[in-house]
Design a protein around this motif. Sequence first.
Motif, mmCIF file in Angstrom:
data_model
loop_
_atom_site.group_PDB
_atom_site.id
_atom_site.type_symbol
_atom_site.label_atom_id
_atom_site.label_comp_id
_atom_site.label_asym_id
_atom_site.label_seq_id
_atom_site.Cartn_x
_atom_site.Cartn_y
_atom_site.Cartn_z
ATOM 1 N N TYR A 279 0.867 -1.235 -0.085
ATOM 2 C CA TYR A 279 0.077 -0.058 0.164
ATOM 3 C C TYR A 279 0.706 1.003 0.065
ATOM 4 O O TYR A 279 0.555 2.250 -0.658
ATOM 5 N N ALA A 280 1.954 1.282 0.812
ATOM 6 C CA ALA A 280 2.801 2.302 0.827
ATOM 7 C C ALA A 280 3.351 2.777 -0.281
ATOM 8 O O ALA A 280 3.579 3.978 -0.707
ATOM 9 N N ASN A 281 3.928 1.884 -1.029
ATOM 10 C CA ASN A 281 4.686 1.888 -2.337
ATOM 11 C C ASN A 281 3.556 2.395 -3.414
ATOM 12 O O ASN A 281 3.848 3.337 -4.302
ATOM 13 N N ILE A 282 2.370 1.972 -3.353
ATOM 14 C CA ILE A 282 1.328 2.389 -4.423
ATOM 15 C C ILE A 282 0.778 3.816 -4.159
ATOM 16 O O ILE A 282 0.957 4.769 -5.095
ATOM 17 N N ILE A 283 0.776 4.139 -2.765
ATOM 18 C CA ILE A 283 0.385 5.599 -2.260
ATOM 19 C C ILE A 283 1.568 6.564 -2.640
ATOM 20 O O ILE A 283 1.633 7.814 -3.066
ATOM 21 N N GLY A 284 2.623 5.958 -2.272
ATOM 22 C CA GLY A 284 3.914 6.973 -2.342
ATOM 23 C C GLY A 284 4.238 7.572 -1.089
ATOM 24 O O GLY A 284 4.736 8.803 -0.931
ATOM 25 N N VAL A 285 4.243 7.011 -0.025
ATOM 26 C CA VAL A 285 4.663 7.302 1.300
ATOM 27 C C VAL A 285 5.435 6.187 2.030
ATOM 28 O O VAL A 285 5.611 4.990 1.778
ATOM 29 N N PRO A 286 6.595 6.853 2.964
ATOM 30 C CA PRO A 286 7.481 6.079 3.471
ATOM 31 C C PRO A 286 6.794 5.146 4.539
ATOM 32 O O PRO A 286 5.777 5.576 5.359
ATOM 33 N N LEU A 287 7.411 3.881 4.692
ATOM 34 C CA LEU A 287 7.019 3.154 6.083
ATOM 35 C C LEU A 287 8.136 2.414 6.631
ATOM 36 O O LEU A 287 9.326 2.276 6.122
ATOM 37 N N LYS A 288 7.896 2.454 8.075
ATOM 38 C CA LYS A 288 9.147 2.080 8.997
ATOM 39 C C LYS A 288 8.447 0.954 9.890
ATOM 40 O O LYS A 288 7.359 1.262 10.166
#
Length: 421
Positions: free
Chosen positions: A299-308
Amino acid sequence: MTVKRYEAGSMADALALVKGELGPTAVILHTRTFRKGGVMGVGSREVVEITASLDVNIQGKRAVAAKRQGAGGVGSARAAAGAGDERQRKAADEFESRHVVRKAYGAGAGPVSGSGSASGTAVAAPSAETHASTRDMAAAVLKSPGFELRSELSALRTMVESLLQRTRSFPGADANLPEQLSRAYSSLLEQQVADEIALRIVDDVKQNLPREQLSNPAAVREQLLLRLEKLVPCAAAQVARPNTGRGCRSLCLIGPTGVGKTTTIAKLAAALKLRQKHNVGLITIDTYRIAAVDQLRTYANIIGVPLKVVLTPAELVGAMKEFSSCDSVLIDTVGRSQHDQLKLNELAGFVQAAGPTEVHLVLSSTCTQKAMESAVERFSAVRVDHIIFTKLDEAVSFGVLFNVAQKASKALSYITTGQDV
């Protein structure tokens, strides 16, 4: 012997089915009334079942009865009647029928007085050869029009008593509600809104709507919706942030397993990033479920947000500092059972370390009211600021959500439907 069962909504309809297929000579062997259908007992309907047969022989009862001996037996009652006395013959028939019915209902042999026997004479216990005659005679009695009418009246009486008992249990049973408000009250109850809440709503409408408008369905519906809206406290002014530059806002989602926290996190991230143009950061501590991290990373890659991904409260604090420049930080937690106090304490440690701006308890609308209320009570020890209801598209009814929101006294922040992000 061929035995068939018939089901209908009433005794009369069931009898019509029996007579329609087996004819007027059919013998009714058994009747019962039960409830069928619905969800968890809600919406079920009462069904009458009749077991009947066409191959029951009821002609041999006189021959068998004639063989019985003894002062108290049925045979002696018929022998005493005589062939030429019509009145005595009828009295003997009445005594024999009552004896058979007593046996059919399990009354046992005991002191019985009748027209064809002296008062107080004991009826002899039936022998093995009379059991078939007894059953045949009982079937004939059950098939008689008088017995059918009594059975139907008995079923009707049971239904009326049940209705009266239920009506007496309603707080608003004595309230003189107009027709439109009465329908609204019934609709609320069908949606499983609590009785006291439903009564409060319709009473409020009755008090505030002009009398001439109480018969107007559109006016009643509009007022009803307004009252329902007021019953659910919402945090719309707090959760809607169309503009950036107001500091970092952190949202932590907690809740039981399987309620849709990760999907809800992805939906929030997409809404904040794509609609409100926020700079969003994602943090997950859900490393317990298999592929849970991969799901959120996709989901993060599709939306374009960083994930930790963090494993300890200390790592969570470090991730929060790294995302301090973001407009919104969303924290996904692992689902925990509200009955597992050890896991709840572990979750409370993460929440306390992160110190998020808001903690949202995620509840699935497919759960029972009791389960949701239990979750609210147990997770409140961790921290609950707002409530999110998910899976509204799968809910059987929505009244439970009003009940839970009222009892929890927590503002509703979001609702979700479907799996689409």
